[in-house]
Write a protein that holds these residues in place. Structure first.
Motif, PDB file in Angstrom:
ATOM      1  N   PRO A 180     -12.408  68.813   8.105  1.00  0.00           N
ATOM      2  CA  PRO A 180     -11.410  69.566   7.306  1.00  0.00           C
ATOM      3  C   PRO A 180     -10.468  70.383   8.175  1.00  0.00           C
ATOM      4  O   PRO A 180      -9.276  70.496   7.867  1.00  0.00           O
ATOM      5  CB  PRO A 180     -12.255  70.482   6.419  1.00  0.00           C
ATOM      6  N   GLN A 181     -10.988  70.911   9.290  1.00  0.00           N
ATOM      7  CA  GLN A 181     -10.110  71.663  10.220  1.00  0.00           C
ATOM      8  C   GLN A 181      -9.025  70.747  10.778  1.00  0.00           C
ATOM      9  O   GLN A 181      -7.876  71.146  10.943  1.00  0.00           O
ATOM     10  CB  GLN A 181     -10.916  72.221  11.396  1.00  0.00           C
ATOM     11  N   LEU A 182      -9.413  69.495  11.056  1.00  0.00           N
ATOM     12  CA  LEU A 182      -8.446  68.561  11.644  1.00  0.00           C
ATOM     13  C   LEU A 182      -7.367  68.153  10.636  1.00  0.00           C
ATOM     14  O   LEU A 182      -6.233  67.896  11.024  1.00  0.00           O
ATOM     15  CB  LEU A 182      -9.162  67.323  12.201  1.00  0.00           C
ATOM     16  N   VAL A 183      -7.730  68.111   9.346  1.00  0.00           N
ATOM     17  CA  VAL A 183      -6.706  67.824   8.326  1.00  0.00           C
ATOM     18  C   VAL A 183      -5.646  68.916   8.369  1.00  0.00           C
ATOM     19  O   VAL A 183      -4.442  68.640   8.368  1.00  0.00           O
ATOM     20  CB  VAL A 183      -7.331  67.731   6.915  1.00  0.00           C
ATOM     21  N   ASP A 184      -6.090  70.188   8.478  1.00  0.00           N
ATOM     22  CA  ASP A 184      -5.127  71.309   8.549  1.00  0.00           C
ATOM     23  C   ASP A 184      -4.318  71.244   9.836  1.00  0.00           C
ATOM     24  O   ASP A 184      -3.112  71.435   9.849  1.00  0.00           O
ATOM     25  CB  ASP A 184      -5.874  72.651   8.514  1.00  0.00           C
ATOM     26  N   GLU A 185      -5.039  70.970  10.920  1.00  0.00           N
ATOM     27  CA  GLU A 185      -4.411  71.039  12.245  1.00  0.00           C
ATOM     28  C   GLU A 185      -3.431  69.885  12.508  1.00  0.00           C
ATOM     29  O   GLU A 185      -2.350  70.100  13.058  1.00  0.00           O
ATOM     30  CB  GLU A 185      -5.550  70.992  13.264  1.00  0.00           C
ATOM     31  N   LEU A 186      -3.814  68.686  12.122  1.00  0.00           N
ATOM     32  CA  LEU A 186      -2.995  67.508  12.434  1.00  0.00           C
ATOM     33  C   LEU A 186      -2.034  67.181  11.294  1.00  0.00           C
ATOM     34  O   LEU A 186      -1.117  66.386  11.458  1.00  0.00           O
ATOM     35  CB  LEU A 186      -3.893  66.294  12.727  1.00  0.00           C
ATOM     36  N   GLY A 187      -2.279  67.816  10.143  1.00  0.00           N
ATOM     37  CA  GLY A 187      -1.407  67.611   8.992  1.00  0.00           C
ATOM     38  C   GLY A 187      -1.825  66.382   8.219  1.00  0.00           C
ATOM     39  O   GLY A 187      -2.376  65.447   8.791  1.00  0.00           O
ATOM     40  N   PRO A 188      -1.557  66.373   6.904  1.00  0.00           N
ATOM     41  CA  PRO A 188      -1.854  65.154   6.143  1.00  0.00           C
ATOM     42  C   PRO A 188      -1.058  63.990   6.715  1.00  0.00           C
ATOM     43  O   PRO A 188       0.116  64.138   7.042  1.00  0.00           O
ATOM     44  CB  PRO A 188      -1.372  65.497   4.718  1.00  0.00           C
ATOM     45  N   GLY A 189      -1.705  62.868   6.895  1.00  0.00           N
ATOM     46  CA  GLY A 189      -1.009  61.685   7.417  1.00  0.00           C
ATOM     47  C   GLY A 189      -0.735  61.729   8.907  1.00  0.00           C
ATOM     48  O   GLY A 189       0.024  60.925   9.427  1.00  0.00           O
ATOM     49  N   GLY A 190      -1.374  62.641   9.626  1.00  0.00           N
ATOM     50  CA  GLY A 190      -1.078  62.793  11.044  1.00  0.00           C
ATOM     51  C   GLY A 190      -1.938  61.959  11.971  1.00  0.00           C
ATOM     52  O   GLY A 190      -1.820  62.067  13.193  1.00  0.00           O
ATOM     53  N   VAL A 191      -2.796  61.119  11.406  1.00  0.00           N
ATOM     54  CA  VAL A 191      -3.758  60.380  12.229  1.00  0.00           C
ATOM     55  C   VAL A 191      -3.588  58.870  11.980  1.00  0.00           C
ATOM     56  O   VAL A 191      -3.360  58.446  10.845  1.00  0.00           O
ATOM     57  CB  VAL A 191      -5.193  60.847  11.889  1.00  0.00           C
ATOM     58  N   ASP A 192      -3.711  58.092  13.039  1.00  0.00           N
ATOM     59  CA  ASP A 192      -3.540  56.632  12.938  1.00  0.00           C
ATOM     60  C   ASP A 192      -4.864  55.906  12.710  1.00  0.00           C
ATOM     61  O   ASP A 192      -4.893  54.868  12.053  1.00  0.00           O
ATOM     62  CB  ASP A 192      -2.905  56.096  14.229  1.00  0.00           C
ATOM     63  N   VAL A 193      -5.934  56.418  13.309  1.00  0.00           N
ATOM     64  CA  VAL A 193      -7.244  55.763  13.194  1.00  0.00           C
ATOM     65  C   VAL A 193      -8.328  56.829  13.082  1.00  0.00           C
ATOM     66  O   VAL A 193      -8.339  57.792  13.854  1.00  0.00           O
ATOM     67  CB  VAL A 193      -7.555  54.875  14.432  1.00  0.00           C
ATOM     68  N   VAL A 194      -9.218  56.667  12.110  1.00  0.00           N
ATOM     69  CA  VAL A 194     -10.437  57.483  12.020  1.00  0.00           C
ATOM     70  C   VAL A 194     -11.615  56.542  12.194  1.00  0.00           C
ATOM     71  O   VAL A 194     -11.717  55.536  11.482  1.00  0.00           O
ATOM     72  CB  VAL A 194     -10.548  58.199  10.652  1.00  0.00           C
ATOM     73  N   PHE A 195     -12.482  56.860  13.168  1.00  0.00           N
ATOM     74  CA  PHE A 195     -13.684  56.047  13.389  1.00  0.00           C
ATOM     75  C   PHE A 195     -14.913  56.890  13.075  1.00  0.00           C
ATOM     76  O   PHE A 195     -15.167  57.910  13.733  1.00  0.00           O
ATOM     77  CB  PHE A 195     -13.745  55.536  14.838  1.00  0.00           C
ATOM     78  N   LEU A 196     -15.670  56.482  12.068  1.00  0.00           N
ATOM     79  CA  LEU A 196     -16.872  57.208  11.665  1.00  0.00           C
ATOM     80  C   LEU A 196     -18.108  56.552  12.260  1.00  0.00           C
ATOM     81  O   LEU A 196     -18.343  55.349  12.070  1.00  0.00           O
ATOM     82  CB  LEU A 196     -17.004  57.216  10.130  1.00  0.00           C
ATOM     83  N   ASP A 197     -18.900  57.368  12.987  1.00  0.00           N
ATOM     84  CA  ASP A 197     -20.151  56.847  13.561  1.00  0.00           C
ATOM     85  C   ASP A 197     -21.139  58.005  13.728  1.00  0.00           C
ATOM     86  O   ASP A 197     -21.844  58.081  14.718  1.00  0.00           O
ATOM     87  CB  ASP A 197     -19.865  56.163  14.913  1.00  0.00           C
ATOM     88  N   ALA A 198     -21.149  58.904  12.736  1.00  0.00           N
ATOM     89  CA  ALA A 198     -22.066  60.054  12.817  1.00  0.00           C
ATOM     90  C   ALA A 198     -23.191  59.857  11.803  1.00  0.00           C
ATOM     91  O   ALA A 198     -23.909  58.853  11.872  1.00  0.00           O
ATOM     92  CB  ALA A 198     -21.289  61.346  12.621  1.00  0.00           C
ATOM     93  N   ILE A 199     -23.355  60.808  10.883  1.00  0.00           N
ATOM     94  CA  ILE A 199     -24.493  60.776   9.952  1.00  0.00           C
ATOM     95  C   ILE A 199     -24.160  59.901   8.736  1.00  0.00           C
ATOM     96  O   ILE A 199     -23.231  60.213   7.993  1.00  0.00           O
ATOM     97  CB  ILE A 199     -24.808  62.217   9.482  1.00  0.00           C
ATOM     98  N   LYS A 200     -24.944  58.836   8.558  1.00  0.00           N
ATOM     99  CA  LYS A 200     -24.596  57.852   7.516  1.00  0.00           C
ATOM    100  C   LYS A 200     -24.678  58.468   6.109  1.00  0.00           C
ATOM    101  O   LYS A 200     -23.879  58.100   5.245  1.00  0.00           O
ATOM    102  CB  LYS A 200     -25.510  56.620   7.591  1.00  0.00           C
TER     103      LYS A 200
END
Ligand SMILES: C[S@@+](CC[C@H](N)C(=O)[O-])C[C@H]1O[C@@H](n2cnc3c(N)ncnc32)[C@H](O)[C@@H]1O
Length: 219
Positions: free
Chosen positions: A123-143
């Motif tokens: 959620p911090q990164l959504v605020d920091e990078l802005g909505p739509g500010g990311v090209d790729v999200v890779f999830l590999d943490a807690i299923k």
């Protein structure tokens, strides 16, 4: 398909599509020696991540679950010049090892490890990078947390960006075709897969490579 046959096919994929440097090949054996668990993606999955990042011209990538930096190195090498990877890791042992690897591979200038939990940092990164500010999200943490990561991933991805999730079909001690209720990670992955598939903001597919990689394009 027998487990032996599946392992042979995955070994074939790594052999043919997983060419890597000696440093990358030795990363996880060295990590295990340092006390990290042997749970990184395979070389062919790493190469798949790299190809996907290149395909969308990734400038900003967010990863949840750094471990020793193995998948992170494949992602970071898929960045456009000047791009950056932010990778989330709560375990100091893992983060410290990964930092050393990124430095040794000349990737530290484009990789930042955020030390903390996915549910706090995303959620911090959504605020920091802005909505739509990311090209790729890779999830590999807690299923079991994948379904909770989804709204944050959706918010931060630009249209045309990719949500990628490892372990969409299995995780060592479970497979997706085990009965519901048999393993909490199986149920978390199943819930997540169905949520993404039904989400009108994503166009989703799943590739049964290794333990399954979900790839969903943000509409
Ligand atoms: C499967 S490993 C990641 C493997 C790595 N992506 C690779 O392929 O090289 C999962 C990592 O997530 C980390 N982790 C555990 N709990 C977490 C959480 N709540 N948020 C983010 N990462 C977490 C673990 O410490 C571990 O390093």
């Amino acid at each position: 398909m027998t487990p032996e046959r599946w392992h042979a096919i995955c070994a074939y994929l790594d052999d043919v599509f997983g060419e890597q440097s000696e440093r990358m090949a030795s990363l996880m054996p060295r990590a295990v020696e340092a006390g990290l668990p042997d749970i990184a993606v395979s070389a062919s999955v790493g190469h798949f991540l790299h190809v996907l990042c290149k395909a969308v011209g990734a400038r900003t990538i967010v990863e949840a679950g750094t471990l020793g930096g193995y998948s992170g190195a494949w992602l970071a090498r898929g960045l456009e010049p000047g791009g950056r990877l932010i990778t989330i890791e709560p375990e100091a042992l893992h983060a410290d090892f990964a930092q050393g690897e990124f430095e040794a591979m000349g990737l530290a200038d484009r990789v930042e490890i955020r030390r903390g939990y996915g549910m706090d940092i995303l959620p911090q990164l959504v605020d920091e990078l802005g909505p739509g500010g990311v090209d790729v999200v890779f999830l590999d943490a807690i299923k079991t947390e994948y379904p909770e990561y989804l709204p944050h991933a959706r918010a931060m991805l630009r249209p045309g960006g990719l949500l990628i999730a490892d372990n969409a079909l299995g995780g060592g001690s479970w497979w997706i075709d085990n009965p519901e209720g048999s393993h909490e990670s199986r149920d978390g992955a199943d819930r997540f897969n169905r949520m993404v598939a039904a989400d009108e903001q994503f166009d989703a597919a799943c590739v049964p490579i290794r333990e399954g990689v979900l790839v969903a394009r943000r509409v």
